[in-house]
Scaffold this motif. Structure first.
Motif, PDB file in Angstrom:
ATOM      1  N   PHE A   1      93.373 -62.738  12.063  1.00 25.39           N
ATOM      2  CA  PHE A   1      93.522 -61.752  11.371  1.00 25.39           C
ATOM      3  C   PHE A   1      93.370 -62.321   9.763  1.00 25.39           C
ATOM      4  O   PHE A   1      92.673 -61.491   8.850  1.00 25.39           O
ATOM      5  N   ALA A   2      93.988 -63.398   9.590  1.00 16.59           N
ATOM      6  CA  ALA A   2      93.630 -63.845   8.251  1.00 16.59           C
ATOM      7  C   ALA A   2      92.512 -64.569   8.411  1.00 16.59           C
ATOM      8  O   ALA A   2      91.763 -64.057   6.987  1.00 16.59           O
ATOM      9  N   GLN A   3      91.695 -65.009   9.123  1.00 16.54           N
ATOM     10  CA  GLN A   3      90.414 -65.355   8.930  1.00 16.54           C
ATOM     11  C   GLN A   3      89.352 -64.124   8.717  1.00 16.54           C
ATOM     12  O   GLN A   3      88.428 -64.049   7.898  1.00 16.54           O
ATOM     13  N   GLU A   4      89.642 -63.115   9.215  1.00 17.92           N
ATOM     14  CA  GLU A   4      88.779 -61.776   9.165  1.00 17.92           C
ATOM     15  C   GLU A   4      88.999 -61.313   7.741  1.00 17.92           C
ATOM     16  O   GLU A   4      88.303 -60.735   7.084  1.00 17.92           O
ATOM     17  N   SER A   5      90.249 -61.390   7.090  1.00 11.81           N
ATOM     18  CA  SER A   5      90.385 -61.104   5.689  1.00 11.81           C
ATOM     19  C   SER A   5      89.882 -61.831   4.752  1.00 11.81           C
ATOM     20  O   SER A   5      89.450 -61.374   3.693  1.00 11.81           O
TER      21      SER A   5
ATOM     22  N   TYR B   1      84.458 -63.155   1.823  1.00 11.77           N
ATOM     23  CA  TYR B   1      84.492 -64.174   0.650  1.00 11.77           C
ATOM     24  C   TYR B   1      83.921 -65.677   0.980  1.00 11.77           C
ATOM     25  O   TYR B   1      83.835 -66.283   0.107  1.00 11.77           O
ATOM     26  N   GLY B   2      83.310 -65.703   2.097  1.00 14.00           N
ATOM     27  CA  GLY B   2      82.682 -66.774   2.528  1.00 14.00           C
ATOM     28  C   GLY B   2      83.737 -67.862   2.961  1.00 14.00           C
ATOM     29  O   GLY B   2      83.484 -69.087   2.693  1.00 14.00           O
ATOM     30  N   ILE B   3      84.924 -67.854   3.094  1.00 17.53           N
ATOM     31  CA  ILE B   3      85.989 -68.584   3.419  1.00 17.53           C
ATOM     32  C   ILE B   3      86.385 -68.681   5.190  1.00 17.53           C
ATOM     33  O   ILE B   3      86.362 -67.822   5.741  1.00 17.53           O
ATOM     34  N   ASP B   4      86.329 -70.041   5.350  1.00 15.76           N
ATOM     35  CA  ASP B   4      86.454 -70.466   6.695  1.00 15.76           C
ATOM     36  C   ASP B   4      87.528 -70.993   7.100  1.00 15.76           C
ATOM     37  O   ASP B   4      87.835 -72.295   6.382  1.00 15.76           O
ATOM     38  N   LEU B   5      88.603 -70.562   7.697  1.00 15.85           N
ATOM     39  CA  LEU B   5      89.828 -71.440   8.076  1.00 15.85           C
ATOM     40  C   LEU B   5      89.626 -72.417   8.764  1.00 15.85           C
ATOM     41  O   LEU B   5      90.681 -73.181   9.133  1.00 15.85           O
ATOM     42  N   GLY B   6      88.559 -72.910   9.509  1.00  9.95           N
ATOM     43  CA  GLY B   6      88.427 -73.959  10.147  1.00  9.95           C
ATOM     44  C   GLY B   6      89.085 -73.869  11.714  1.00  9.95           C
ATOM     45  O   GLY B   6      89.680 -74.761  12.152  1.00  9.95           O
ATOM     46  N   LEU B   7      89.151 -72.462  12.339  1.00 12.71           N
ATOM     47  CA  LEU B   7      89.981 -72.425  13.536  1.00 12.71           C
ATOM     48  C   LEU B   7      89.279 -72.904  14.502  1.00 12.71           C
ATOM     49  O   LEU B   7      88.261 -73.116  14.683  1.00 12.71           O
ATOM     50  N   LYS B   8      90.163 -73.520  15.620  1.00 15.16           N
ATOM     51  CA  LYS B   8      89.784 -74.231  16.758  1.00 15.16           C
ATOM     52  C   LYS B   8      90.505 -73.674  17.964  1.00 15.16           C
ATOM     53  O   LYS B   8      90.804 -72.371  17.952  1.00 15.16           O
ATOM     54  N   GLY B   9      90.602 -74.114  18.807  1.00  8.53           N
ATOM     55  CA  GLY B   9      91.056 -73.686  20.085  1.00  8.53           C
ATOM     56  C   GLY B   9      92.522 -73.353  19.796  1.00  8.53           C
ATOM     57  O   GLY B   9      93.527 -73.806  18.976  1.00  8.53           O
ATOM     58  N   ILE B  10      93.360 -72.562  20.558  1.00  9.13           N
ATOM     59  CA  ILE B  10      94.464 -72.113  20.414  1.00  9.13           C
ATOM     60  C   ILE B  10      95.714 -73.197  20.511  1.00  9.13           C
ATOM     61  O   ILE B  10      96.597 -72.898  19.682  1.00  9.13           O
ATOM     62  N   GLN B  11      95.386 -74.257  21.273  1.00  4.17           N
ATOM     63  CA  GLN B  11      96.436 -75.262  21.329  1.00  4.17           C
ATOM     64  C   GLN B  11      96.491 -76.069  20.153  1.00  4.17           C
ATOM     65  O   GLN B  11      97.459 -76.395  19.366  1.00  4.17           O
TER      66      GLN B  11
END
Length: 132
Positions: A15-19, A23-33
């Motif tokens: 949800f945070a990544q979607e928000s 603005y071109g901001i990437d949270l750098g999400l990876k795998g769930i673990q």
């Protein structure tokens, strides 16, 4: 298989990544673990930092002189090497600024410089806001 906590953390991060994506901001999400560990580590550091800041704020509010206000200080062994604890992180303790200044003037100067830099940055931001 992910547990409820991991699923919750992943959902909140998505949800945070979607928000912030517009603005071109990437949270750098990876795998769930990995993301769960990251969230917990960041959360623990935030809670700890907030508690220390609140303690210092209360010390200031109570009129405690800056020499008696507590700051984190990294522990060292007799040879001057940093002591590392769990997960190879530097072990730090709270000490009054006056004690830090006597024991390690260079570290005290770094603390002072950091505060001066923050204050300077805030003053510049305020100045630019006035110009808008």
């Amino acid at each position: 298989m992910a547990n409820q906590t991991q699923k919750y953390a992943q959902m909140k991060l998505e949800f945070a990544q979607e928000s912030v994506s517009p603005y071109g901001i990437d949270l750098g999400l990876k795998g769930i673990q990995h993301n769960t560990i990251r969230v917990i580590d960041r959360g623990v550091n935030t809670v700890k930092g907030s508690a220390i800041s609140n303690r210092r704020w209360k010390q200031k509010k109570d009129g405690l002189h800056v020499s008696k206000q507590e700051y984190l200080y990294p522990l060292r062994d007799k040879e001057g090497n940093l002591i590392r604890g769990e997960e190879n992180k530097v072990v730090k303790i709270l000490l009054p600024f006056g004690v830090i200044k006597q024991m390690d003037p260079q570290h005290a100067e770094k603390l002072r410089d950091n505060l001066a830099t923050q204050a300077g940055g805030l003053l510049e931001t305020v100045r630019q806001m006035d110009e808008c």
